[in-house]
Write an enzyme that holds these catalytic residues in place. Structure first.
Site, short mmCIF file in Angstrom:
data_model
loop_
_atom_site.label_atom_id
_atom_site.label_comp_id
_atom_site.label_asym_id
_atom_site.label_seq_id
_atom_site.Cartn_x
_atom_site.Cartn_y
_atom_site.Cartn_z
N LYS A 125 -8.54 5.22 -19.75
CA LYS A 125 -8.84 5.73 -21.08
C LYS A 125 -7.59 5.66 -21.97
CE LYS A 125 -12.66 6.34 -18.89
NZ LYS A 125 -13.05 7.60 -18.27
N TYR A 130 -17.08 15.65 -16.49
CA TYR A 130 -17.31 14.21 -16.38
C TYR A 130 -18.38 13.93 -15.31
CZ TYR A 130 -16.46 9.29 -15.51
OH TYR A 130 -16.62 7.94 -15.34
N ARG A 135 0.85 -1.20 0.00
CA ARG A 135 0.00 0.00 0.00
C ARG A 135 0.88 1.25 0.00
NH1 ARG A 135 -1.63 1.93 4.61
NH2 ARG A 135 -2.22 -0.05 5.54
N ASP A 166 -8.07 17.81 -15.04
CA ASP A 166 -8.33 16.45 -15.53
C ASP A 166 -7.91 16.40 -17.00
OD1 ASP A 166 -9.42 14.07 -16.49
OD2 ASP A 166 -11.17 14.18 -15.18
C1 LIG Z 1 -13.50 8.00 -17.00
C2 LIG Z 1 -13.19 9.34 -16.49
C3 LIG Z 1 -12.97 9.57 -15.12
C4 LIG Z 1 -13.14 8.49 -14.07
O1 LIG Z 1 -12.23 7.47 -14.22
P1 LIG Z 1 -12.49 5.91 -13.80
O2 LIG Z 1 -11.22 5.26 -14.18
O3 LIG Z 1 -13.69 5.45 -14.59
O4 LIG Z 1 -12.76 5.89 -12.33
C5 LIG Z 1 -12.63 10.85 -14.75
N1 LIG Z 1 -12.52 11.86 -15.64
C6 LIG Z 1 -12.75 11.68 -16.96
C7 LIG Z 1 -12.62 12.82 -17.89
C8 LIG Z 1 -13.07 10.42 -17.42
O5 LIG Z 1 -13.31 10.25 -18.74
#
Ligand SMILES: *Cc1c(COP(=O)(O)O)cnc(C)c1O
Length: 380
Positions: free
Chosen positions: A196, A99, A47, A171
């Site tokens: 992604k 998001y 961890r 983000d």
């Molecule tokens: C998918 C996504 C998230 C969240 O991520 P997870 O891996 O699904 O928890 C946050 N921000 C954006 C822009 C995303 O496309």
């Protein structure tokens, strides 16, 4: 310093010191032997730190140009961790076009515990500056926004934040560090859903934070360990494998998506296409200033409302009807009823996330096959 494509393959990934394995091994252990009582080796408990995770974290830091990177179980785990930097009474400026999961985390988990989002249009720096009050502690940026593909001027917003002593978080999931590096615009912390583009193969959920300063590195490291939101070694291995082809994949996503966006823009069944690489996008110039490409995700409005949109979605054969984005395979979805279903209807209406909006995540298949599929889906 080495260039992006070189860093993607080598940063954090020296041959394994024990066997010389060229590929970073999956160090699947919860705990590590101490040399002596009170004398841990480099790692003591997974961890707190793990060699496979460390390789990924170092690589992410190099790609974003940060001081230190952190890998998390999911994008939401990364977001939860970074939001723990704030305390009850603090306010965070954020745009409402964002998001859906971030919206839900801010409004239904953090707001009731006193860390409150204040929704402003971050595209307008005068409005943003005017929204700052005694409680404001941070600004949360998503650019391009999901799913409307609006851009936020990273340099302008970070300058306002700097003047007011606010933490800026961006983000960067939609572009990956290959097309946009927010830390170069004086943003403090970059967030990723590595699920992604960074992993890119739709076989892992993961998240990341990359920080600009040693002070933030120390605070985030403390939180990652204390909260236990870290990523597991197998997932880190897969994400690191994905990263090695990030540059190549992003070029293909970008090329395919731009070709499809241009084609859709001329299609009679399409009302309007939201893609920052099109000259028709109202922030085209800003995009050229702070991004070097556009990735594979964008949206468009079809003519004929809900019925036309749902018909197109159900007629696709190659584009798979699914949430998520950033994988090598093409996906299509309906934000209103799928990815953004957790956002209240009044807000969806106000933002323009209406029934006729469709979002594409364009993969790296042959673009002529993708266009043929959309030709069939949109019908005559
Ligand atoms: C998918 C996504 C998230 C969240 O991520 P997870 O891996 O699904 O928890 C946050 N921000 C954006 C822009 C995303 O496309």
């Amino acid at each position: 310093m080495a260039q992006f494509r070189t860093l993607a393959i080598h940063a954090g990934q020296q041959p394994d010191p024990v066997w010389g394995a060229v590929i970073t091994p999956i160090v699947q252990t919860s705990t590590f032997a101490f040399e002596a009582p009170g004398k841990p080796r480099e790692f003591d408990y997974s961890r707190s730190g793990n060699p496979t995770r460390q390789a990924l974290e170092s690589c992410l830091a190099a790609l974003e140009g940060g001081t230190r990177g952190f890998a998390f179980a999911t994008g939401m785990a990364a977001e939860t961790t970074v939001l723990m930097l704030f305390a009850p009474g603090d306010e965070i400026l954020v745009q409402s076009d964002l998001y859906g999961g971030t919206y839900r985390l801010l409004t239904s988990i953090f707001a009731p515990r006193g860390v409150r989002p204040r929704f402003v249009d971050l595209r307008d720096s005068a409005i943003t500056a005017a929204a700052i009050n005694n409680c404001t502690r941070g600004i949360w940026i998503e650019s391009p926004t999901n799913p409307l593909m609006n851009l936020v001027d990273l340099g302008e917003i970070s300058a306002i934040a700097r003047k007011n002593g606010l933490i800026t978080i961006c983000d960067n999931t939609f572009l990956s560090p290959y097309f946009q590096r927010p830390l170069e615009f004086d943003i403090d912390i970059v967030v990723h859903s590595t699920t992604k583009y960074i992993n890119g193969h739709s076989d892992v959920v993961g998240g990341a934070l990359i920080v600009s300063s040693a002070d933030l590195a120390e605070r985030v490291a403390y939180l990652q360990n204390a909260l236990g939101t870290c990523a597991a070694p197998q997932d880190c291995f897969l994400v690191l494998r994905g990263i090695r082809t990030l540059a190549l994949r992003m070029e293909e996503h970008n090329r395919n998506a731009l070709a499809i966006a241009r084609w859709l823009e001329r299609h009679p069944a399409v009302e309007s296409v939201l893609h920052p690489g099109l000259e028709s996008h109202p922030q085209y110039e800003l995009g050229r200033k702070q991004m070097t490409g556009y990735g594979g995700t964008f949206s468009f409005w079809v003519r004929g409302g809900r019925e036309a949109a749902l018909r197109a979605l159900s007629r696709c054969r190659l584009f798979i009807l699914a949430e998520s984005l950033g994988g090598v395979e093409s996906l299509i979805e309906h934000p209103r009823t799928m990815t953004h279903a957790s956002v209240p209807v009044e807000i969806l209406d106000r933002m323009g996330i209406c029934e006729s909006l469709i979002r594409l995540s364009v993969g790296i298949e042959d673009s002529s096959d993708l266009i043929e599929d959309l030709t069939h889906a949109l019908g005559a």
